[in-house]
Design a protein around this motif. Structure first.
Motif, PDB file in Angstrom:
ATOM      1  N   GLY A  87      -3.798  -6.066  -1.684  1.00  0.00           N
ATOM      2  CA  GLY A  87      -2.654  -7.064  -2.418  1.00  0.00           C
ATOM      3  C   GLY A  87      -3.145  -7.624  -2.963  1.00  0.00           C
ATOM      4  N   THR A  88      -4.543  -8.444  -3.083  1.00  0.00           N
ATOM      5  CA  THR A  88      -5.135  -8.489  -4.107  1.00  0.00           C
ATOM      6  C   THR A  88      -4.781  -8.031  -5.751  1.00  0.00           C
ATOM      7  OG1 THR A  88      -6.559 -10.385  -3.320  1.00  0.00           O
ATOM      8  CG2 THR A  88      -7.193  -9.779  -5.385  1.00  0.00           C
ATOM      9  N   GLU A  91      -0.753  -7.569  -6.588  1.00  0.00           N
ATOM     10  CA  GLU A  91      -0.735  -9.283  -7.449  1.00  0.00           C
ATOM     11  C   GLU A  91      -1.626  -8.784  -9.080  1.00  0.00           C
ATOM     12  OE1 GLU A  91      -1.898 -12.397  -5.324  1.00  0.00           O
ATOM     13  OE2 GLU A  91      -0.716 -12.179  -3.665  1.00  0.00           O
ATOM     14  N   ALA A  92      -2.654  -8.190  -9.508  1.00  0.00           N
ATOM     15  CA  ALA A  92      -3.371  -8.405 -10.576  1.00  0.00           C
ATOM     16  C   ALA A  92      -2.414  -7.165 -11.265  1.00  0.00           C
ATOM     17  CB  ALA A  92      -4.550  -8.999 -10.626  1.00  0.00           C
ATOM     18  N   ALA A  94       0.755  -6.154 -11.311  1.00  0.00           N
ATOM     19  CA  ALA A  94       1.729  -6.888 -11.154  1.00  0.00           C
ATOM     20  C   ALA A  94       2.149  -7.898 -12.941  1.00  0.00           C
ATOM     21  CB  ALA A  94       2.733  -7.242  -9.984  1.00  0.00           C
ATOM     22  N   ALA A  95       1.328  -8.577 -12.008  1.00  0.00           N
ATOM     23  CA  ALA A  95       0.769  -9.721 -13.166  1.00  0.00           C
ATOM     24  C   ALA A  95       0.992  -9.182 -15.061  1.00  0.00           C
ATOM     25  CB  ALA A  95       0.315 -10.870 -13.151  1.00  0.00           C
ATOM     26  N   GLY A 156       3.840  -5.382  -2.055  1.00  0.00           N
ATOM     27  CA  GLY A 156       3.708  -5.725  -3.810  1.00  0.00           C
ATOM     28  C   GLY A 156       3.579  -3.804  -3.872  1.00  0.00           C
TER      29      GLY A 156
END
Length: 414
Positions: A87-88, A91-92, A94-95, A156
């Motif tokens: 997940g971490t 997220e990175a 996707a950003a 995600g």
């Protein structure tokens, strides 16, 4: 052509520059591991480490309550991917504008086999393969279907790629492997991969074959190889009909275009025995693939893409599961096909492809692992001529800076 790069969460977590670096390659997606086997991986650019040792097969997130009280359950990762590492990292990425799909390794788990030895493939000599769970066993099937759903449909992720969703056998990238002393050839590898656990013995019996007689026939067929006879498809001078390939490049067995293939297996085992064993194994793989894909779709939002890492010859074993191309393209949204050794395995899928199905060519781009980033543009075009519409690049986290620079230039050309 759209391209996706394989990654591990530890390639991204703790490296503030990793996600932007991946985006700068020119890929549209990252195929990010959410469940993976044991490995030792290089991390050439990470600011905190250079080698990650994943000591056992693990999920790279925290498993949920569905596993409570179950003997067969996924193992969380330890210090190499603590917490929700998937997940971490997702997220990175996707950003940074990189779409994420999960990458799920299923029927390949050495710790499961060590702690639950009765779940493993058993060869004709009674040897267990702890890395290879028997996919015909009801308990293993239930475990794999639930793992596919949980690890595939991660928050995600907008899709998933399911690896090892089929039979695993003798061939295995094992630490300090010493199994190459006798050349088995394609047919010998297949015979050494047949399972004779209690469930498979019953399965052979239901198809009219006595399991003890079948095992004895396998041992008799293999005996000349132990004495030093050349395997079928290998000349006395040593040239094999199938060249060795890097990790992820091929499943075990002959290619459709060469080698001894199924005819060699029939010659060694006999047509009736070979057909009965194959029917049992292919039915187990096919129904498992159907159930796993359905479970992922039930757990995922609308539009979630489900792909299989696949080989177009149904009896093949390995990370790229042997499938019937027409059948699997009626079940999944598409396939990821090993093409480092050439694009030939794409053709059977292209011939059967339904409208909208994804056909992705998997190319190794790590020169130190037998890949050829310098020929990526040429290889991609050759794959496109065989019907591929997408690329998979193995592996952005393992590649050197030089390899990544070459990949970036090639993708810009495409």
């Amino acid at each position: 052509m759209k391209a996706s790069a394989f990654l591990y969460p530890w390639d991204v977590v703790g490296d503030p520059e990793a996600a932007d670096r991946i985006a700068a390659l020119g890929v549209h997606r990252a195929t990010l591991a959410s469940a993976y086997h044991s490995t030792r991986a290089l991390t050439p650019r990470h600011p905190r480490h250079r080698v990650v040792t994943a000591r056992h097969a693990a999920v790279l997130y925290q498993p949920d309550a569905r596993w409570n009280g179950r003997a067969l359950r996924p193992y969380p990762a330890a210090d190499w991917a603590p917490g929700d590492a998937f997940g971490t990292a997702a997220e990175a990425l996707a950003a940074a504008g990189v779409e994420v799909h999960s990458w799920v390794v299923l029927a390949h788990n050495s710790r499961l086999g060590e702690e639950h030895p009765d779940t493993s493939v058993v060869n004709a000599y009674g040897d267990r393969y702890p890395w290879a769970p028997c996919i015909a066993q009801p308990g293993i099937r239930a475990y794999l279907v639930d793992l596919a759903a949980e690890a595939g449909a991660r928050p995600g992720a907008r899709g998933t790629e399911l690896e090892s969703l089929g039979w695993y056998g003798l061939a295995h990238l094992h630490a300090h492997d010493k199994t190459g002393g006798v050349r088995l050839g394609d047919a010998g590898q297949y015979l050494m991969s047949l399972c004779f656990c209690a469930v498979c013995r019953e399965g052979y019996g239901a198809r009219g074959q006595d399991a003890e007689e079948l095992a004895a026939a396998v041992r008799a067929a293999l005996q000349p190889l132990w004495r030093g006879a050349p395997p079928r498809g290998v000349s006395p001078g040593g040239a094999s009909s199938r060249a060795a390939s890097p990790r992820g490049a091929a499943s075990v067995g002959a290619s459709p275009a060469g080698g001894d293939g199924w005819a060699g297996i029939e010659a060694l085992l006999g047509e009736d025995r070979a057909a009965a064993a194959r029917a049992w194994r292919e039915d187990a793989a096919r129904t498992l693939q159907e159930a796993a894909v359905a479970a992922v779709r039930a757990a995922a939002p609308d539009g979630f893409q489900v792909l299989l890492h696949a080989d177009p010859v149904p009896y093949h074993c390995g990370a790229n599961a042997g499938v019937d191309p027409a059948h699997i393209l009626s079940v999944a949204d598409g396939v990821v096909v090993p093409c480092t050794g050439g694009p030939g395995l794409l053709t059977p899928f292209a011939e059967q492809r339904r409208a909208g199905a994804v056909l992705a060519a998997n190319l190794t781009v790590v020169s130190g692992m037998g890949g050829s980033p310098a020929t990526l543009a040429r290889d991609a075009r050759a794959a496109a001529e065989r019907g591929a519409g997408e690329l998979r690049l193995y592996h952005a986290g393992l590649a050197s800076d030089g390899d990544l620079a070459t990949v970036r230039k090639a993708l810009a050309q495409l």
